[in-house]
Write a protein that holds these residues in place. Structure first.
Motif, PDB file in Angstrom:
ATOM      1  N   LEU A 121      -0.152   8.673  -3.040  1.00  0.00           N
ATOM      2  CA  LEU A 121      -0.520   9.037  -4.409  1.00  0.00           C
ATOM      3  C   LEU A 121      -0.967  10.350  -4.823  1.00  0.00           C
ATOM      4  O   LEU A 121      -0.973  10.640  -5.960  1.00  0.00           O
ATOM      5  CB  LEU A 121      -1.642   7.772  -4.762  1.00  0.00           C
ATOM      6  N   THR A 122      -1.173  11.073  -3.774  1.00  0.00           N
ATOM      7  CA  THR A 122      -1.762  12.555  -4.211  1.00  0.00           C
ATOM      8  C   THR A 122      -0.639  13.332  -5.075  1.00  0.00           C
ATOM      9  O   THR A 122      -1.025  14.116  -6.109  1.00  0.00           O
ATOM     10  CB  THR A 122      -1.906  13.448  -3.027  1.00  0.00           C
ATOM     11  N   PRO A 123       0.668  13.101  -4.855  1.00  0.00           N
ATOM     12  CA  PRO A 123       1.670  13.894  -5.808  1.00  0.00           C
ATOM     13  C   PRO A 123       1.568  13.531  -7.101  1.00  0.00           C
ATOM     14  O   PRO A 123       1.948  14.230  -8.252  1.00  0.00           O
ATOM     15  CB  PRO A 123       3.004  13.673  -5.165  1.00  0.00           C
ATOM     16  N   PRO A 179      -6.777   4.632 -12.346  1.00  0.00           N
ATOM     17  CA  PRO A 179      -7.421   3.436 -12.089  1.00  0.00           C
ATOM     18  C   PRO A 179      -7.098   2.968 -10.506  1.00  0.00           C
ATOM     19  O   PRO A 179      -7.984   2.573  -9.732  1.00  0.00           O
ATOM     20  CB  PRO A 179      -6.969   2.376 -12.888  1.00  0.00           C
ATOM     21  N   MET A 180      -5.933   3.130  -9.958  1.00  0.00           N
ATOM     22  CA  MET A 180      -5.506   3.062  -8.945  1.00  0.00           C
ATOM     23  C   MET A 180      -6.292   3.903  -7.793  1.00  0.00           C
ATOM     24  O   MET A 180      -6.683   3.242  -6.532  1.00  0.00           O
ATOM     25  CB  MET A 180      -4.045   2.956  -8.633  1.00  0.00           C
ATOM     26  N   ILE A 181      -6.232   4.946  -8.023  1.00  0.00           N
ATOM     27  CA  ILE A 181      -6.933   6.002  -7.035  1.00  0.00           C
ATOM     28  C   ILE A 181      -8.440   5.741  -6.919  1.00  0.00           C
ATOM     29  O   ILE A 181      -9.133   5.642  -5.911  1.00  0.00           O
ATOM     30  CB  ILE A 181      -6.732   7.469  -7.488  1.00  0.00           C
ATOM     31  N   ASP A 182      -9.021   5.464  -8.240  1.00  0.00           N
ATOM     32  CA  ASP A 182     -10.334   5.187  -8.325  1.00  0.00           C
ATOM     33  C   ASP A 182     -10.788   3.799  -7.608  1.00  0.00           C
ATOM     34  O   ASP A 182     -11.714   3.955  -6.659  1.00  0.00           O
ATOM     35  CB  ASP A 182     -11.060   5.246  -9.652  1.00  0.00           C
ATOM     36  N   HIS A 183     -10.131   2.814  -7.627  1.00  0.00           N
ATOM     37  CA  HIS A 183     -10.245   1.658  -6.742  1.00  0.00           C
ATOM     38  C   HIS A 183     -10.266   1.858  -5.390  1.00  0.00           C
ATOM     39  O   HIS A 183     -10.981   1.331  -4.663  1.00  0.00           O
ATOM     40  CB  HIS A 183      -9.291   0.620  -7.307  1.00  0.00           C
ATOM     41  N   LEU A 184      -9.378   2.641  -4.763  1.00  0.00           N
ATOM     42  CA  LEU A 184      -9.102   2.801  -3.310  1.00  0.00           C
ATOM     43  C   LEU A 184     -10.271   3.692  -2.992  1.00  0.00           C
ATOM     44  O   LEU A 184     -11.067   3.399  -1.781  1.00  0.00           O
ATOM     45  CB  LEU A 184      -7.832   3.585  -2.909  1.00  0.00           C
ATOM     46  N   VAL A 185     -10.851   4.705  -3.811  1.00  0.00           N
ATOM     47  CA  VAL A 185     -11.807   5.417  -3.252  1.00  0.00           C
ATOM     48  C   VAL A 185     -13.223   4.619  -3.353  1.00  0.00           C
ATOM     49  O   VAL A 185     -14.086   4.669  -2.520  1.00  0.00           O
ATOM     50  CB  VAL A 185     -12.106   6.674  -4.176  1.00  0.00           C
ATOM     51  N   ALA A 186     -13.249   3.672  -4.322  1.00  0.00           N
ATOM     52  CA  ALA A 186     -14.771   3.085  -4.469  1.00  0.00           C
ATOM     53  C   ALA A 186     -14.695   1.787  -3.623  1.00  0.00           C
ATOM     54  O   ALA A 186     -15.930   1.426  -3.290  1.00  0.00           O
ATOM     55  CB  ALA A 186     -14.753   2.751  -6.105  1.00  0.00           C
ATOM     56  N   TYR A 230       0.823  -1.374  -0.146  1.00  0.00           N
ATOM     57  CA  TYR A 230       0.082  -0.156   0.113  1.00  0.00           C
ATOM     58  C   TYR A 230       0.827   1.377  -0.186  1.00  0.00           C
ATOM     59  O   TYR A 230       0.692   2.262  -0.557  1.00  0.00           O
ATOM     60  CB  TYR A 230      -0.746  -0.131   1.287  1.00  0.00           C
ATOM     61  N   LEU A 231       1.819   1.319   0.842  1.00  0.00           N
ATOM     62  CA  LEU A 231       2.580   2.525   1.130  1.00  0.00           C
ATOM     63  C   LEU A 231       3.884   2.602   0.164  1.00  0.00           C
ATOM     64  O   LEU A 231       4.409   3.746   0.067  1.00  0.00           O
ATOM     65  CB  LEU A 231       2.949   2.656   2.367  1.00  0.00           C
ATOM     66  N   ALA A 232       4.373   1.536  -0.468  1.00  0.00           N
ATOM     67  CA  ALA A 232       5.596   1.604  -1.355  1.00  0.00           C
ATOM     68  C   ALA A 232       5.580   1.347  -2.834  1.00  0.00           C
ATOM     69  O   ALA A 232       5.622   2.139  -3.655  1.00  0.00           O
ATOM     70  CB  ALA A 232       6.680   0.926  -0.469  1.00  0.00           C
ATOM     71  N   ILE A 233       4.944  -0.054  -2.877  1.00  0.00           N
ATOM     72  CA  ILE A 233       4.840  -0.449  -4.336  1.00  0.00           C
ATOM     73  C   ILE A 233       3.726   0.359  -5.024  1.00  0.00           C
ATOM     74  O   ILE A 233       3.990   0.661  -6.511  1.00  0.00           O
ATOM     75  CB  ILE A 233       4.631  -1.973  -4.245  1.00  0.00           C
ATOM     76  N   SER A 234       2.695   0.756  -4.390  1.00  0.00           N
ATOM     77  CA  SER A 234       1.723   1.472  -5.105  1.00  0.00           C
ATOM     78  C   SER A 234       2.210   2.711  -5.519  1.00  0.00           C
ATOM     79  O   SER A 234       1.911   3.087  -6.587  1.00  0.00           O
ATOM     80  CB  SER A 234       0.406   1.785  -4.122  1.00  0.00           C
ATOM     81  N   VAL A 235       3.150   3.248  -4.956  1.00  0.00           N
ATOM     82  CA  VAL A 235       3.745   4.866  -5.317  1.00  0.00           C
ATOM     83  C   VAL A 235       4.465   4.463  -6.568  1.00  0.00           C
ATOM     84  O   VAL A 235       4.428   5.311  -7.734  1.00  0.00           O
ATOM     85  CB  VAL A 235       4.412   5.480  -4.099  1.00  0.00           C
ATOM     86  N   TYR A 236       5.182   3.586  -6.561  1.00  0.00           N
ATOM     87  CA  TYR A 236       6.040   3.200  -7.746  1.00  0.00           C
ATOM     88  C   TYR A 236       5.244   2.821  -9.021  1.00  0.00           C
ATOM     89  O   TYR A 236       5.652   3.441 -10.039  1.00  0.00           O
ATOM     90  CB  TYR A 236       7.089   1.970  -7.497  1.00  0.00           C
ATOM     91  N   ILE A 237       4.124   1.835  -8.873  1.00  0.00           N
ATOM     92  CA  ILE A 237       3.401   1.581 -10.090  1.00  0.00           C
ATOM     93  C   ILE A 237       2.763   2.895 -10.456  1.00  0.00           C
ATOM     94  O   ILE A 237       2.453   3.015 -11.573  1.00  0.00           O
ATOM     95  CB  ILE A 237       2.611   0.623  -9.598  1.00  0.00           C
ATOM     96  N   ALA A 238       2.105   3.746  -9.654  1.00  0.00           N
ATOM     97  CA  ALA A 238       1.267   4.831  -9.789  1.00  0.00           C
ATOM     98  C   ALA A 238       2.275   6.021 -10.773  1.00  0.00           C
ATOM     99  O   ALA A 238       1.510   6.851 -11.333  1.00  0.00           O
ATOM    100  CB  ALA A 238       0.702   5.730  -8.891  1.00  0.00           C
TER     101      ALA A 238
END
Length: 1245
Positions: free
Chosen positions: A583-585, A555-562, A539-547
């Protein structure tokens, strides 16, 4: 369940590609061949001894189990291992035990390599048939110790059945003698197979293999196939799955039928297939309560379906990627040519598709589709493979109908079982080329839904197996279709797989998705099998790299929100909000303009989980946007719209209003446990984001909420920093006075949670809020620490933490004011309060809850000391440092691993601190030698085997000896086996070293007595002390003192033991004291008589268990120390101790005890009258209550000017008789019997 689905780990760091070091256990070959050869050769010797036998079996298992994942490495060595073991088995000199051992080793090998491969190596000549069959007939099917023998013999017999000769030729010599009738080999084998199909061990599986090999022989199927099928169907129809025996019989019959229809020729079994299918329908195998029976039923059903349908290479409509030849694929891929699929002749295909499909096929497919919805995975998996196999033999139109029926499983009216079975079936269909590309637009959306399928049930959810199977479908599609066919769906599938690999709650699903992902080498490297194992890292490291790849950001942001901020698991919701922060930056505008407006309505919704996640997400995103704005020297309001700012500001009031609609008050009402921390987090992030709310009424509401919650005190610190600081470094006087007074008053509350919250709030106050109030705050915290009530343990813990936090925040100045900084005027009081917390051993139903306080005190002492040393080390006096280090030494020697480890780490940290060094540490040089800098980090304080050898070395240092011995006492006399063993061994090793040093041993004994004297009647220490002392005396640790007459150590020890057990009713303590008394008998002089006197007192103790224990231990003592009594009476004493029933009443036992006193030359214990004098209310008489044996002198002593009543409280007749004697001696006395058990003697003035 929540624990098993998730894995814990360290929090992931910031952005960037994670560095993952994976250690693969790939073996290069079978390296233990020499050892295995020697092990097998040694079996004739080792099998005679049970110890060596078990050792050999265990070693063989360990070696073989290493190759479970790479069994092919055994292939070059299987033959010689088999030959060595068969040589032992075939030898006539081998006893039965050795034969069974050989078969056991064969089974272990076959288990690792697989029976299908291993059984092919068995010798299968004609000469092997009869010996194997005879040996199998001699086995006992009910012997649970030799099932491996029967299993391997059945497999061996299966191979011998493959000889290409008619079995009747082996029966020719049997009919030469008319008087003897021998059963033909064919019938013998069939009877053996039938009998073992009904056993309950693994031999049943081997028997089904034997049936499949034997009954399908040309000669056997002509004579016995029909009969065997009749027997099987009769067995199935008559057996019941409601009993254990019936289940076993059904299992064997179904297994054998499935194997027969699998290995037999279609032409031979086609005529029997309808009958078998009808029997299965009548027996309702699919409705059985046994999962294994349902699985075997599905397996047999699919084999029947394949029997009904003609086999063929492939239909023209089947999709096939590339060639069936790997070499052709490789050669064409290197040349860059396109691989053309090889299709059958069109005319042949047309003819094959024209034949009629039997009616039974519809029944078969219907049952297989029903199996996809079974509640057990093994049944669904078998049904899915059956769907794939049967569909491969159907024409296009019928196959498409099957695919449509499979797609019907993906309905939200269906259960998770149907979704899982549907995914497995789709994967099988796609893998076999039976799912044509024209179906992909219908299939892909369903797979995308399956990748996020999660259905909440109670306190957990179901769906992880569905998501895992959906990953398998993607894996199958990626290998079944050309890239051009999947191109329209690549983006959707890739995003869904990445999201599953990073954000799925279940570790298996994350790993399945990471291993399935077919695109993007960089992403595959970052999100590999090991990296996705840590949920926080995902959640905190790999997601930032892939984003950072634009295709995946939104799609990652939308999935987290939905899907994730409203997840049922609170941990997932919190991680999702932190991930949105990170992911905000990557998409600040999208977060500010799209995501934030979506979250604010959800934050005011009805669903509790959604509301909780939305509030946390809004707070995290706002803070992340502030950081971005701050980097560009812009206010956060330029990124967040005014509507969003107003919405954030009014969240807590609007949520309160919403909850009021349910007639529940916030925050103690509906969802308050979740909402209070969430809104507190919102307040903290709003404060850190410097929202323009200064002097706004909302601040008052926020402060009220923080005061009412006092769990997330970080929000208080942020609020004070932003809104209660008119000028830098200066507090708002009014708010400072209000808050400090309020929290100090809270420390005296009757509610423990209020005390805890107030202490934590004081500890979180910023420096400008403490300035001028330090003395008041420290006094309140010290008073809170000093209150030892059990119910306020948590409050003392938090007060100890807060004390150090306040001091560190206020700072240190040697010449400063005690009301503003830590200085000479208050440092001693702080240390005294923390050292006093180190002695908190409060117990309640939860155990040693005082350990929480001690742990907090240790941490606070370390933080406080490092802070003082860094600024004004002269404030630390030798007494303070000595008390601190001694207390830490004591804690590092105690029994609870966690707190011992914490104390040890703090002790070593302070010892090795050199910026600057902590002054006045006693014996610093010796301590550095015991705990060197290079080895301190590797020392595992949690392991008793590592900690205690170091700790006991402190016993050599005078300053630490007492406290270390006090800590060791509870460890050596404790209950945990490992702690007792290693602590006692280390202690006794130290005592052995000082045996010849009289001064050191005397100093140790003095410390020992001091520990006992200081903790008399303190059961936490005294009982373990007695146990430790017993071990010391048993090991002759004080053997030097035993040569002296009446050594003072023994005299003092005896006196303390007597005082400890005086009037005690604790049987554990009394038993430990008895053992100590028996150990003290080794000392010379009058003290020995005193010890014997104490033991003889205890042998008449009111508790029978104590009397029996004393007699038993005295008996053992006299055997050990034969110089205690005169040899002439030795036999009499030992006979009396062993033969007397010490459970009888005290009066009877006392006679035997007195006899022992005479033999041992010990004074008989005298009964002492227990007299209680009570003055009556009218002061006209005195009532004397005494035992029945009260004599005349005692009565005379109590005669006074007033009337006296003597109450002999004894059940013996002597009570009344004693009173009569007294009445006769004194004129005017009369005696009145007031009951059968009580008499009154009245002696007038």
């Amino acid at each position: 369940m929540a624990q098993t689905d998730m894995d814990s780990g360290e929090d992931g760091g910031g952005g960037g590609e994670p560095e993952v070091i994976a250690k693969a256990s790939v073996l290069g070959g079978f390296t233990e061949s020499t050892e295995i050869r020697a092990l097998i050769s040694s079996l004739p010797v080792v099998h005679e001894n049970i110890v060596t036998l078990e050792s050999a079996i265990e070693r063989f298992l360990v070696i073989m189990d290493r190759y479970q994942e790479q069994p092919h490495l055994l292939d070059p060595h299987l033959e010689w291992m088999l030959n060595l073991l068969l040589e032992l088995i075939r030898s006539e000199q081998s006893p039965p035990l050795l034969v069974h051992l050989g078969f056991k080793f064969l089974y272990i090998i076959s288990k690792v390599r697989g029976y299908k491969i291993f059984m092919q190596l068995f010798p299968h000549e004609v000469a092997d048939v009869q010996p194997v069959l005879d040996l199998l007939c001699r086995q006992d099917p009910k012997d649970p110790e030799t099932w491996e023998t029967r299993y391997m013999l059945l497999l061996w017999l299966s191979m011998t059945c493959l000889i290409p000769f008619d079995l009747s030729r082996l029966d020719g010599h049997l009919t030469s003698d008319p008087s003897q009738t021998r059963e033909p080999i064919m019938d013998r084998i069939l009877a053996i197979a039938k009998s073992y199909l009904m056993v309950s061990d693994k031999s049943r599986d081997a028997a089904s293999v034997l049936v499949s090999k034997f009954v399908t022989r040309p000669d056997v199927k002509l004579k016995r196939l029909g009969d065997f099928l009749d027997w099987s169907l009769t067995t199935i129809s008559q057996a019941s799955d409601q009993t254990m025996g019936g289940t076993v019989i059904l299992d064997g019959a179904l297994q054998s039928l499935a194997q027969l229809f699998k290995h037999g020729k279609r032409d031979d079994f086609l005529q029997y297939a309808p009958v078998v299918l009808q029997c299965l329908d009548q027996c309702h195998v699919a409705e059985s309560s046994q999962a294994m029976l349902r699985k075997l039923g599905v397996k047999l059903i699919q084999r029947l379906g394949l029997t009904f349908l003609k086999p063929r290479l492939m239909f023209i409509w089947e999709y096939q990627r590339g060639s069936r030849s790997l070499a052709a694929n490789l050669s064409l891929s290197q040349s860059g040519s396109t691989v053309e699929a090889v299709s059958p002749d069109m005319e042949t295909q047309s003819q094959e598709e024209d034949y009629d499909i039997p009616e039974e096929v519809e029944n078969v497919i219907e049952q297989l589709l029903g199996g996809l919805k079974d509640k057990e995975t093994i049944v669904r998996w078998s049904a899915a493979k059956g769907i794939g196999r049967v569909t491969g033999r159907l024409p296009k139109e019928l196959a498409d109908e099957v695919v449509g029926s499979v797609l019907d499983c993906f309905s939200f009216q269906e259960t998770d079982n149907a979704w899982h079975g549907g995914c497995l079936a789709l994967a099988e269909l796609g893998r076999r080329g039976l799912l044509v590309p024209s179906r992909l637009p219908d299939v892909v959306p369903l797979i995308l839904k399956a990748l996020v399928y999660d259905e909440k049930r109670g306190a957990c959810s179901v769906g992880s197996n569905v998501r895992d199977a959906a990953c398998y479908v993607c894996w199958a599609f990626a290998r079944a279709y050309e890239p051009t066919e999947l191109k329209p769906f690549v983006t959707q599938i890739a995003c869904a797989l990445v999201i599953t690999a990073v954000f799925d709650r279940n570790i298996n699903c994350r790993r399945a998705a990471s291993g399935t992902f077919p695109y993007g080498i960089d992403i595959v490297v970052a999100a590999d099998y090991f990296a996705v194992g840590n949920l926080n890292n995902c959640y905190l490291a790999i997601s930032v790299y892939i984003a950072s790849f634009p295709e995946y950001t939104r799609p990652m942001i939308d999935h987290l929100v939905a899907m994730k901020i409203n997840h049922w698991d609170g941990v997932i919701r919190q991680l999702a909000t932190k991930a949105l922060h990170n992911l905000t930056p990557q998409a600040p505008d999208y977060m500010a303009t799209t995501v934030m407006p979506q979250l604010l309505p959800i934050a005011l919704g009805i669903d509790l989980h959604s509301r909780h996640g939305a509030i946390l997400a809004s707070a995290e995103i706002s803070h992340a946007l502030f950081k971005l704005a701050n980097q560009n020297n812009r206010p956060v309001t330029e990124l967040i719209s005014s509507d969003c700012v107003d919405g954030l500001k009014s969240i807590h009031q609007r949520v309160s209003s919403l909850l009021a609609c349910y007639a529940l008050s916030f925050p103690l009402g509906f969802g308050g446990e979740l909402m209070r921390p969430a809104v507190s987090s919102l307040i903290e992030n709003m404060s850190l984001s410097k929202m323009p709310f200064k002097d706004d009424p909302v601040i008052t509401g926020w402060q009220w909420l923080i005061d009412d919650t006092l769990k997330t005190v970080s929000a208080l610190a942020a609020l004070c920093e932003q809104y209660y600081q008119p000028q830098p470094g200066m507090a708002d006087p009014q708010m400072q006075e209000v808050l400090v007074s309020q929290y100090i008053a809270g420390l005296k509350s009757t509610e423990v949670l209020t005390r805890c919250g107030s202490a934590l709030a004081l500890g979180s106050l910023p420096r400008f809020m403490i300035h001028g109030k330090l003395h008041q705050i420290l006094s309140g915290l010290q008073q809170s620490c000093s209150q030892r009530e059990v119910c306020f343990t948590e409050a003392r813990r938090d007060a100890a933490k807060a004390m150090a936090q306040v001091c560190v925040t206020a700072g240190v100045s040697a010449q400063g004011s005690s009301d503003s900084v830590v200085c000479e005027g208050n440092v001693s009081a702080v240390y005294r309060a923390l050292l006093d917390c180190m002695t908190d051993y409060t117990l309640d139903s939860r155990g040693d809850v005082g350990a929480w306080v001690r742990e907090a005190a240790m941490t606070s002492l370390m933080e406080m000391t490092l802070c003082v040393v860094g600024t004004a080390p002269q404030l630390l006096s030798p007494d303070l440092v000595n008390g601190m280090m001694c207390s830490l030494a004591q804690q590092s020697a105690e029994k609870i691993d966690r707190y011992r480890a914490h104390a040890g780490s703090v002790f070593v940290r302070l010892l090795h601190s050199n910026n600057p060094a902590v002054p006045h540490i006693p014996h610093r040089e010796e301590l550095l030698a015991i705990f060197p800098t290079e080895g301190a980090e590797s020392l595992n304080w949690n392991a008793p085997s590592q900690a205690f050898p170091h700790i006991t070395q402190l016993l050599r240092l005078p300053q630490y000896q007492y406290h270390t011995l006090l800590g060791l006492t509870v460890s050596v006399g404790g209950l945990t086996e490992s702690t007792v063993r290693f602590s006692s061994q280390s202690l006794f090793d130290h005592l052995m070293l000082i045996q010849q040093d009289t001064a050191a041993l005397g100093q140790f004994s003095d410390a020992l007595l001091r520990v006992f004297r200081d903790n008399l009647r303190n059961d936490r220490v005294s009982i373990p002390f007695l146990k430790m002392l017993d071990q010391m005396l048993a090991r002759a640790c004080f053997d030097t003192f035993t040569t002296d007459q009446d050594h003072q150590f023994c005299v003092d020890l005896l006196s303390l033991c007597k005082e400890e057990i005086k009037k005690s009713k604790d049987t554990q303590k009394l038993r430990s004291a008895i053992a100590v008394f028996c150990g003290l008998i080794q000392f010379q002089g009058e003290v020995r008589k005193k010890v014997l006197f104490q033991l003889l007192l205890l042998i008449c103790h009111p508790f029978p268990v104590i009397r029996k224990t004393t007699a038993s231990q005295v008996y053992e003592m006299l055997l050990t120390y034969d110089d205690v009594i005169d040899p002439d009476v030795m036999d009499d004493v030992m006979t009396s101790l062993s033969d007397t029933n010490w459970s009888e009443d005290v009066a009877t036992v006392r006679t035997h005890r007195n006899q022992l006193c005479d033999w041992l030359g010990v004074q008989k214990p005298q009964l002492v009258a227990k007299v209680t004098i009570l003055r009556t209310a009218n002061q006209k008489c005195w009532c004397v209550f005494a035992c029945g044996w009260m004599n005349e002198s005692m009565i005379e002593y109590f005669i006074s000017v007033k009337e006296i009543d003597v109450w002999p409280l004894c059940r013996k007749s002597g009570a009344v008789a004693g009173c009569r004697i007294a009445a006769h001696s004194y004129q005017g006395c009369n005696i009145k019997r007031t009951g059968c058990l009580v008499a009154r003697l009245t002696i007038p003035y």
